[in-house]
Design a protein around this motif. Structure first.
Motif, mmCIF file in Angstrom:
data_model
loop_
_atom_site.group_PDB
_atom_site.id
_atom_site.type_symbol
_atom_site.label_atom_id
_atom_site.label_comp_id
_atom_site.label_asym_id
_atom_site.label_seq_id
_atom_site.Cartn_x
_atom_site.Cartn_y
_atom_site.Cartn_z
ATOM 1 N N UNK A 9 26.800 45.933 30.162
ATOM 2 C CA UNK A 9 25.723 46.490 30.193
ATOM 3 C C UNK A 9 24.841 47.166 29.895
ATOM 4 N N UNK A 10 25.522 49.418 29.561
ATOM 5 C CA UNK A 10 23.828 49.438 29.119
ATOM 6 C C UNK A 10 23.417 49.459 27.917
ATOM 7 N N UNK A 11 21.924 49.510 28.151
ATOM 8 C CA UNK A 11 20.368 49.214 26.414
ATOM 9 C C UNK A 11 21.137 48.365 26.426
ATOM 10 N N UNK A 12 20.672 47.292 27.902
ATOM 11 C CA UNK A 12 20.716 46.170 27.110
ATOM 12 C C UNK A 12 19.623 45.053 27.963
ATOM 13 N N UNK A 13 18.641 45.947 28.512
ATOM 14 C CA UNK A 13 17.531 46.344 29.679
ATOM 15 C C UNK A 13 16.707 45.407 29.191
ATOM 16 N N UNK A 14 16.304 45.867 28.084
ATOM 17 C CA UNK A 14 14.640 45.754 26.799
ATOM 18 C C UNK A 14 15.340 43.800 26.682
ATOM 19 N N UNK A 15 16.066 44.043 25.877
ATOM 20 C CA UNK A 15 17.122 42.620 25.574
ATOM 21 C C UNK A 15 17.226 41.773 26.057
ATOM 22 N N UNK A 16 17.350 42.172 27.494
ATOM 23 C CA UNK A 16 17.554 40.857 29.003
ATOM 24 C C UNK A 16 16.117 40.533 29.210
ATOM 25 N N UNK A 17 15.334 41.085 29.029
ATOM 26 C CA UNK A 17 13.920 41.554 29.603
ATOM 27 C C UNK A 17 13.055 40.408 28.455
ATOM 28 N N UNK A 18 13.435 40.073 27.464
ATOM 29 C CA UNK A 18 12.830 39.117 26.334
ATOM 30 C C UNK A 18 13.857 38.291 26.583
ATOM 31 N N UNK A 19 14.955 37.951 26.911
ATOM 32 C CA UNK A 19 14.964 36.588 27.281
ATOM 33 C C UNK A 19 14.772 35.621 28.699
ATOM 34 N N UNK A 20 14.319 36.316 29.768
ATOM 35 C CA UNK A 20 13.832 36.255 30.300
ATOM 36 C C UNK A 20 12.023 35.796 29.773
ATOM 37 N N UNK A 21 11.478 36.506 29.205
ATOM 38 C CA UNK A 21 10.208 36.069 28.409
ATOM 39 C C UNK A 21 10.070 35.167 28.038
#
Length: 373
Positions: free
Chosen positions: A317-329
């Protein structure tokens, strides 16, 4: 990080994830299966819901003796359901009590849900939570309260009276943020009311697989390479973003204001982690949500699958915030609004639990009638 040797569930526990079982029945208790899972498969908690109880009551004859006693006492169906479910949870809490003591009250918890028909009734939810807490009468029980708008003030009120809470049916980031606020307000009230915060526990049950089950068919209907590339990514991204919100809260001053009085964090609990699409690896919603200080409650099939072939790669989970936000976008660019999907899932989840509750009432009603003949 490379995988180390040992049982996959041991490694998951070593990575800081509490392993809970999303199942309970009298057979599981009386055969000693739950105790065996605690001893052999690192299970340190149990969650229940109306669907689980409805399924348990519909199978076999484990409840016949109690139904006969209840019928002889003239109990109506609501009283019978209350007695049966609280008895099972009390017995499970006793099985888990050594874990509760060994983990300084953090684990060893068993959850029981308020009547789902009260999901939009704040006062009714508070009264039901108090009744369940008193009836089970074990410190290691969690009262499950749905994260509806009406449930939020009930969560605060119940925590404020020293009652431990499992907040359930969380799908959206917006609602999760409101849940954490309700939790903090509840602990502040409990502190001001003179309760020992060290004894009050809480988890926030963030639902996972149902998000993919709702979004994947929409992606399939689009039929584009861009849509296909997003299959199976929404649920994990949503949960990882939720963990980011949790990290922000526990780093904040408001949390420190109750932590200094001995409060435990409201851990994120990954719920609905059974895979609904056979195309996916059956342990994906465990493997991709490994983070220290979380709980993963698994149906029996997922628990045993992970014990057999689960892979722990360290923190996923650590370090995945940017990638996860991109999935939502990327989903939004295709016309899929995650907020809309999660709103619909809350409504659907409540409807499913109400249907299961009706099934439970019908099963118990029929059982009472049968033994009364």
């Amino acid at each position: 990080m490379t995988e180390t040797t040992g049982n996959p569930l041991d490694r998951l526990t070593g990575a800081g994830v509490a392993v809970w079982l999303d199942d309970l029945s009298r057979e599981l208790l009386r055969r000693g299966d739950l105790a065996q899972l605690v001893a052999d498969l690192d299970v340190v908690g149990v969650t229940t819901n109306p669907t689980i109880f409805a399924s348990a009551l519909a199978k076999g004859d484990a409840y016949d003796a109690q139904l006969s006693e209840l019928a002889s006492a003239g109990a109506d169906v609501d009283a019978a359901v209350f007695a049966i479910t609280t008895d099972d949870v009390r017995e499970a809490a006793d099985v888990l009590r050594p874990v509760y003591d060994a983990t300084d009250t953090v684990d060893g918890r068993v959850s029981i849900e308020v009547d789902p028909r009260l999901a939009h009734d704040t006062r009714g939810t508070i009264d039901s939570a108090k009744a369940l807490w008193a009836a089970v009468d074990r410190p290691n029980v969690f009262i499950k309260i749905p994260a509806t708008l009406e449930g939020l003030p009930a969560i605060t009120a119940v925590l404020g009276e020293g009652i431990s809470v499992n907040v359930t049916l969380i799908f959206s980031l917006e609602r999760y943020a409101a849940v954490m606020d309700a939790f903090l307000e509840g602990l502040e009230k409990a502190r001001d009311n003179g309760y020992d915060l060290r004894t009050i526990g809480s988890v926030a049950s963030f639902f996972v697989s149902r998000v993919d089950a709702a979004i994947d068919p929409r992606l399939d209907a689009l039929g584009t390479p861009e849509a296909a590339a997003l299959r199976g990514k929404a649920a994990i991204a949503n949960a990882r973003l939720a963990f980011g919100l949790y990290e922000e809260v526990v780093a904040g001053d408001r949390w420190q204001g109750v932590a200094e009085h001995g409060a435990h964090p409201q851990r994120p609990l990954w719920a609905s982690t059974g895979v609904k699409d056979p195309a996916y690896r059956d342990t994906v919603y465990v493997e991709e949500l490994v983070a220290e200080g979380t709980v993963n409650t698994m149906p029996s099939s997922t628990l045993h699958a992970f014990a057999d072939h689960g892979v722990v790669r360290g923190d996923t989970v650590a370090g995945t915030q940017q990638e996860s936000a991109r999935v939502v976008a990327d989903l939004a660019a295709l016309g899929i609004d995650l907020d809309e999907v999660t709103r619909d899932l809350e409504v659907e989840g409540l409807q499913k639990f109400e249907k299961s509750w009706d099934d439970l009432l019908s099963t118990v009603s029929a059982g009472l009638a049968q033994v009364a003949r």
